[in-house]
Design a protein around this motif. Structure first.
Motif, PDB file in Angstrom:
ATOM      1  N   TYR A 157       0.829  -1.214   0.000  1.00 23.85           N
ATOM      2  CA  TYR A 157       0.000   0.000   0.000  1.00 23.85           C
ATOM      3  C   TYR A 157       0.860   1.260   0.000  1.00 23.85           C
ATOM      4  O   TYR A 157       0.504   2.250  -0.629  1.00 23.85           O
ATOM      5  CB  TYR A 157      -0.972  -0.006   1.179  1.00 23.85           C
ATOM      6  N   ASP A 175      -4.266   5.857  -2.095  1.00 21.32           N
ATOM      7  CA  ASP A 175      -5.372   4.970  -1.751  1.00 21.32           C
ATOM      8  C   ASP A 175      -5.881   5.309  -0.350  1.00 21.32           C
ATOM      9  O   ASP A 175      -5.091   5.487   0.577  1.00 21.32           O
ATOM     10  CB  ASP A 175      -4.911   3.511  -1.805  1.00 21.32           C
ATOM     11  N   THR A 177     -10.117   0.363   1.737  1.00 23.97           N
ATOM     12  CA  THR A 177     -11.153  -0.433   1.093  1.00 23.97           C
ATOM     13  C   THR A 177     -12.525   0.240   1.181  1.00 23.97           C
ATOM     14  O   THR A 177     -13.324   0.150   0.251  1.00 23.97           O
ATOM     15  CB  THR A 177     -11.211  -1.829   1.752  1.00 23.97           C
ATOM     16  N   THR A 230      -6.284   0.355  -7.112  1.00 23.97           N
ATOM     17  CA  THR A 230      -7.062  -0.054  -5.938  1.00 23.97           C
ATOM     18  C   THR A 230      -7.508  -1.509  -6.028  1.00 23.97           C
ATOM     19  O   THR A 230      -7.370  -2.262  -5.057  1.00 23.97           O
ATOM     20  CB  THR A 230      -8.289   0.870  -5.766  1.00 23.97           C
ATOM     21  N   ILE A 283      -6.436  -4.510  -3.372  1.00 27.79           N
ATOM     22  CA  ILE A 283      -7.422  -5.196  -2.542  1.00 27.79           C
ATOM     23  C   ILE A 283      -7.372  -6.695  -2.806  1.00 27.79           C
ATOM     24  O   ILE A 283      -7.410  -7.503  -1.877  1.00 27.79           O
ATOM     25  CB  ILE A 283      -8.829  -4.624  -2.796  1.00 27.79           C
ATOM     26  N   SER A 338      -3.969  -8.099  -1.298  1.00 31.07           N
ATOM     27  CA  SER A 338      -3.946  -8.024   0.169  1.00 31.07           C
ATOM     28  C   SER A 338      -4.966  -8.975   0.791  1.00 31.07           C
ATOM     29  O   SER A 338      -4.716  -9.544   1.861  1.00 31.07           O
ATOM     30  CB  SER A 338      -4.167  -6.589   0.641  1.00 31.07           C
ATOM     31  N   THR A 339      -6.085  -9.198   0.158  1.00 28.67           N
ATOM     32  CA  THR A 339      -7.077 -10.137   0.679  1.00 28.67           C
ATOM     33  C   THR A 339      -6.560 -11.567   0.606  1.00 28.67           C
ATOM     34  O   THR A 339      -6.711 -12.343   1.559  1.00 28.67           O
ATOM     35  CB  THR A 339      -8.406 -10.010  -0.097  1.00 28.67           C
ATOM     36  N   CYS A 342     -10.240 -11.247   8.443  1.00 28.87           N
ATOM     37  CA  CYS A 342     -10.845 -10.448   7.379  1.00 28.87           C
ATOM     38  C   CYS A 342     -11.943 -11.247   6.710  1.00 28.87           C
ATOM     39  O   CYS A 342     -11.976 -12.472   6.801  1.00 28.87           O
ATOM     40  CB  CYS A 342      -9.798 -10.013   6.346  1.00 28.87           C
ATOM     41  N   GLY A 366     -12.839  -8.365   1.403  1.00 24.63           N
ATOM     42  CA  GLY A 366     -11.609  -7.590   1.391  1.00 24.63           C
ATOM     43  C   GLY A 366     -10.942  -7.586   2.760  1.00 24.63           C
ATOM     44  O   GLY A 366     -11.524  -8.026   3.752  1.00 24.63           O
TER      45      GLY A 366
END
Length: 158
Positions: A107, A114, A117, A134, A138, A141-142, A152, A156
């Motif tokens: 990020y 950004d 989310t 973006t 997402i 990172s997810t 999580c 996301g």
């Protein structure tokens, strides 16, 4: 109304750009059956331009549906594989701090503007545009979060 190809009134009834397109297709020899069908539709109903626009938007919708559907399928498979691997092998849980640092690095490196989310949801109600980076951030990172066992949801990283 009877359609006749040689009838001058039928040609004068559609806009100039349609006449030019039909003329160009005939000149190149690419007119084919579609052009003849469109000529008949235009002659019978007077809707050639709308007919072409309808099929253009159908084609665009098919392409968008395929791209978005493929992205959703890849996302689903990636999360399932990450979770199944973590559940089958316990050691990825020990990489939780490393996963957090990796996501923070991604990020900071790629998502300088950004806003998180939740900004996706905010941008739906406003006129602000999301940066193109973006969605991949997402997505990645997810998958990383699920791989290392972070808390999580599937929508996301939290």
């Amino acid at each position: 109304m009877r359609f006749d190809r040689n009838e001058k009134g039928a040609e004068g009834s559609h806009p100039d750009f349609v006449k030019f397109a039909v003329f160009s297709l005939k000149k190149r020899g690419d007119y084919g059956k579609i052009g003849i069908v469109l000529e008949k539709w235009e002659g019978v109903f007077g809707v050639k331009r709308d007919f072409i626009a309808f099929f253009k938007w159908i084609a665009i919708a098919i392409v968008v549906g395929l791209v978005v559907g493929l992205a959703g399928a890849v996302f689903h498979i990636a999360i399932d594989e990450a979770v199944n691997f973590r559940l089958a092998h316990g050691w990825p849980l020990y990489l939780l701090p490393v996963g957090g640092l990796l996501i923070a690095f991604l990020y900071r490196r790629f998502g300088k503007n950004d806003k998180g989310t939740n900004y996706v949801l905010i941008s739906i109600r406003s006129t602000e545009r999301l940066p193109w980076v973006t969605a991949p951030l997402i997505f990645i990172s997810t998958v990383i979060s699920h791989f290392v066992g972070a808390s999580c949801g599937r929508e996301g990283a939290a």
